[in-house]
Design an enzyme around this catalytic site. Structure first.
Site, PDB file in Angstrom:
ATOM      1  N   MET A   1      30.068   7.701  72.213  1.00  0.00           N
ATOM      2  CA  MET A   1      30.975   6.749  71.576  1.00  0.00           C
ATOM      3  C   MET A   1      32.422   7.218  71.712  1.00  0.00           C
ATOM      4  SD  MET A   1      30.762   3.799  70.283  1.00  0.00           S
ATOM      5  CE  MET A   1      29.331   3.287  69.328  1.00  0.00           C
TER       6      MET A   1
ATOM      7  N   LYS B   1      24.072  30.897  36.235  1.00  0.00           N
ATOM      8  CA  LYS B   1      22.861  31.710  36.333  1.00  0.00           C
ATOM      9  C   LYS B   1      22.349  32.160  34.966  1.00  0.00           C
ATOM     10  CE  LYS B   1      20.892  35.566  38.912  1.00  0.00           C
ATOM     11  NZ  LYS B   1      21.143  36.628  39.919  1.00  0.00           N
TER      12      LYS B   1
ATOM     13  N   PHE C   1      31.670  36.885  43.055  1.00  0.00           N
ATOM     14  CA  PHE C   1      30.979  36.745  44.342  1.00  0.00           C
ATOM     15  C   PHE C   1      30.260  35.394  44.404  1.00  0.00           C
ATOM     16  CE2 PHE C   1      27.093  37.407  46.969  1.00  0.00           C
ATOM     17  CZ  PHE C   1      27.750  37.484  48.181  1.00  0.00           C
ATOM     18  N   GLN C   2      30.470  34.679  45.483  1.00  0.00           N
ATOM     19  CA  GLN C   2      29.889  33.350  45.709  1.00  0.00           C
ATOM     20  C   GLN C   2      30.223  32.369  44.597  1.00  0.00           C
ATOM     21  OE1 GLN C   2      25.700  33.831  46.907  1.00  0.00           O
ATOM     22  NE2 GLN C   2      26.424  33.970  49.021  1.00  0.00           N
TER      23      GLN C   2
ATOM     24  N   GLU D   1      22.120  23.966  54.032  1.00  0.00           N
ATOM     25  CA  GLU D   1      22.180  23.134  52.821  1.00  0.00           C
ATOM     26  C   GLU D   1      22.553  21.682  53.116  1.00  0.00           C
ATOM     27  OE1 GLU D   1      23.495  26.145  53.109  1.00  0.00           O
ATOM     28  OE2 GLU D   1      22.806  27.388  51.434  1.00  0.00           O
TER      29      GLU D   1
END
Lengths: 171, 606
Positions: free
Chosen positions: B505, B181, B131-132, B69
């Protein structure tokens, strides 16, 4: 830079904001995220349709940082207007406290007498206790609370400051 | 909260719209189409299944499946940066949403318009540790310009319209919309973009005439003027860069640019001094230090630019134009602050310049300033020595120079993304950008792993263009999974790795600040990048010495598909010139032989 030599001043930041979930979190998150301090905070819906809220934040910062706070708060999407009120901007700032004193005998009488002098109203009383309601400038509340301390001060609940500009000027 | 009650509250559809009942997901896609969205970068999951189902049943909007993502956001950023449109991201709830945080903050700091849609558990489940489930709006609040948790079906269309407006207007930035949802499954009313202005959000884009006049008056009196331009010019569209070129031409002033502003002026223009700041050119930094009028346009006095603040451009009259009022006087107090869109600011400066009386300054003054600048230029602060023997070790600066020369020879429209570190600075210094929107880099946040997904976004937006990710071997491993995206969509992205086997760096700073104790900065156990490319169905190339470099670059550019070029460069090369931490612009380190001590305070700075 001269800005670093400025000394901090106390200010009330009044913020007119859309009354939506998360709006307060955006404002106080901005303060904590950018390292500005919050000494007191009040928030309530203030327009007739309850669509807008007013947040009052008391802070201490240099004039340069106060300018930054204003600019940073103003760019938040749900913010309508911001006012920064220091000693230079004439304004009225008031706070309310509920002060519980547990005392009996002479100390109880002393507490009542001092409360009268401060125009603090007993809003609850029992045989051993009072709850005083007191409104005014924060230093007046501080003075009253200090005087109650030896007389049985048990608990304090304060609202934080609500402020508004003097005269016809509006936010 | 009972969602069923909201659904019964639905207002009838507006007249003239489709009378059939749409689901929330269908409303979402319809609004996206109305907003001109062509591509979504995303990754599916449980909470966004209804949206993915709606995507499956339409073909107006294309979905690009990334492999992480974070990469979706970087791809959307590059899509936005290279097209001027809003980049769009779609991810699921919980981990899908939290994985976008780095990308969102990256877009925030570089002012890139992105709208990210995240799935959320159904409204009745919010707050139950479902959940999630994640408090996505809470987590992303400081990483976005604005965010929404939509709780009612009738809010879907208006909020999504508004999200695009907020992302693209004013100072652009990322906006997240959290979509429960059940609202995507259930019916939702469609509405067109509102025509009334937002009640509280009204960015000022038109600058005031009076401040422009004050600025131009100061410019007219300047003896040693300098334009200091930034990413705001790029964000204001190609017209802003065109106007800037005209303003520089008309005034005859020198111009320097921040990392984010590269391309607004042609790199080869005689009035362009190159990048300023920590790894800027000697002439740009000396001019910043020595100018008497500094005109900052769409730049924000970042600490990488200013170096030691109390020694930054001392004594100059400072003009600062920015679309975000909070940037003015934030770091450096200025004499004239202008709030407005960079294009309008420059256009109005041009008008004012033309119509005000002749200069008070003598032409001789500017000639002296240019003479001084050309003296500084002779320092050749970007110079390096490359041993041309075929077996010699390749120096990274030479690699970028050759890449630029061979790319230019192709005549192709070219987009360059980078990761973060030495290679990024070398690319900024040595790859000349002549046009805006071609340079895609993570400036404010400095996100390693930006470049590969950014190349995906740029190539999706410009399928026929040449897209190169100038990378370091350490950064590119942070989002290397995107080689799979590149393979799936047959994107002819060129991953050009300057492989010095160090986080270069970090190693450089350890050398300069920590007595060469290279703590954890060695890239141990590197993959074989050639085989890695092949395993992702691409072409792998390697150059280990000067004699192989041109051939590898030519082969990379000629190959029609994706290429990973592993360019093995000198391991101990440092990026110069450099303003060491805590130093002023006139205290630059020009090369390794100049052994100035870095102060204790300097070591404290990032």
């Amino acid at each position: 830079m001269t800005t670093q030599q400025e000394s901090p001043v106390s200010a009330v930041i009044s913020i007119q904001v859309e009354n939506e979930s998360g709006a307060l979190a955006r404002v106080i998150g901005l303060f904590s995220g950018r390292g500005y301090n919050i000494e007191s905070l009040t928030v309530a819906a203030v327009d007739e349709t309850r669509r807008q809220s007013r947040i009052n934040i008391v802070t201490t910062a240099t004039p340069h940082v106060l300018g930054q706070i204003r600019a940073q708060v103003e760019r938040l999407v749900p913010v309508y207007r911001v006012a920064v009120m220091t000693g230079r901007e004439p304004h009225v700032a008031r706070e309310m406290a509920l002060v519980k004193v547990i005392a009996s005998g002479e100390r109880r009488a002393d507490a009542l007498r001092i409360a009268q002098a401060f125009r603090a109203h007993p809003v609850d009383a029992s045989a051993t206790s009072f709850v005083f309601e007191l409104t005014g400038a924060s230093d007046k509340l501080d003075a009253f609370i200090d005087l109650m301390r030896p007389l049985g001060l048990a608990e304090v609940s304060r609202t934080g400051i609500a402020a508004i500009a003097r005269g016809a000027a509006i936010l | 909260m009972n969602t069923a009650s909201h659904q019964t509250d639905l207002k009838p559809h507006a007249a003239g719209t489709d009378t059939s009942v749409l689901s929330g997901a269908e409303v979402l896609l319809r609004v996206l189409a109305e907003q001109g969205v062509e591509v979504i970068f995303g990754y599916p999951g449980g909470a966004v299944l209804p949206i993915y189902d709606a995507i499956f049943r339409q073909d107006a909007i294309r979905h690009v499946l990334v492999r992480h993502e974070q990469a979706a956001v970087h791809a959307a950023e590059a899509y936005a940066r290279s097209t001027g449109k809003v980049g769009v991201v779609l991810v699921t709830s919980g981990p899908g949403a939290t994985n976008t945080v780095t990308g969102l903050l990256d877009a925030m700091l570089d002012s890139i318009p992105v709208v990210c849609f995240s799935g959320q558990v159904g409204v009745p489940l919010i707050g139950t540790d479902a959940f999630q489930e994640a408090d996505t709006t809470g987590i992303t609040r400081p990483a976005t310009k604005y965010n929404y948790l939509i709780r009612r079906a009738e809010d879907v269309a208006p909020c999504v319209h508004e999200a695009f407006h907020i992302a693209r207007s004013g100072r652009p930035g990322p906006v997240l919309v959290d979509l429960p949802k059940n609202l995507m499954v259930g019916p939702a009313p469609y509405s067109e973009a509102p025509r009334v202005p937002h009640p509280s959000y009204r960015p000022q884009t038109e600058p005031g005439r009076e401040v422009i006049a004050r600025a131009v008056a100061a410019m007219k009196g300047a003896r040693r003027p300098l334009f200091y331009t930034g990413g705001g010019i790029i964000n204001a569209g190609p017209e802003a860069s065109a106007a800037l070129r005209k303003l520089v031409e008309k005034t005859g002033f020198p111009c320097t640019s921040t990392l984010m502003g590269l391309g607004s002026m042609p790199a080869g223009d005689r009035r362009f001094l190159g990048m300023l700041g920590m790894h800027g050119t000697y002439e740009a930094n000396m001019a910043t230090h020595g100018c008497d009028v500094l005109i900052a346009l769409g730049s924000r006095f970042d600490d990488r630019v200013t170096g030691r603040l109390d020694a930054f451009s001392p004594g100059s009259f400072k003009i600062h134009a920015d679309i975000d009022p909070s940037q003015i006087n934030k770091i450096v107090p200025v004499d004239v602050g202008i709030v407005g869109d960079a294009r309008r600011v420059i256009e109005m400066m041009l008008e004012e310049w033309e119509c005000t009386p002749a200069n008070t300054r003598q032409p001789i003054d500017m000639a002296q300033w240019w003479h001084q600048i050309n003296e500084w230029r002779k320092t050749d602060s970007l110079g390096f020595v490359q041993d041309r023997a075929p077996g010699a070790i390749i120096r990274p600066q030479y690699t970028i120079r050759r890449l630029h020369e061979l790319v230019t020879a192709t005549g192709r429209d070219t987009y360059v993304s980078t990761e973060v570190g030495q290679h990024q600075m070398w690319a900024a210094q040595h790859f000349g950008f002549d046009r805006p929107n071609r340079w895609l880099t993570s400036g404010g946040l400095g996100t390693m792993g930006y470049g590969l997904p950014a190349a995906v976004g740029a190539q999706i937006a410009h399928p026929d263009a040449l897209v190169i990710d100038i990378a370091g071997e350490a950064s590119t491993l942070m989002n290397i999974q995107e080689l799979s995206t590149i393979a799936q969509y047959r994107l002819p992205v060129k991953v050009f790795i300057l492989n010095n086997q160090y986080m270069g760096m970090v190693r450089q700073w350890q050398e300069l600040l920590h007595d060469s104790r290279y703590s954890e900065s060695y890239s141990a156990a590197l993959p074989d990048f050639v085989k890695l490319a092949e395993s992702f169905h691409g072409k792998g190339l390697r150059a280990t010495c000067v004699g192989e470099l041109d051939g590898v670059i030519a082969e990379m550019l000629a190959h029609p598909g994706p290429v990973v070029a592993d360019i093995c460069v000198a391991q101990d090369e440092n990026c110069y010139p450099m303003i060491p931490s805590g130093a002023a612009h006139n205290q630059m380190l020009l090369g390794p032989d100049q052994d100035d001590e870095i102060s204790a305070e300097g070591r404290m700075l990032v």
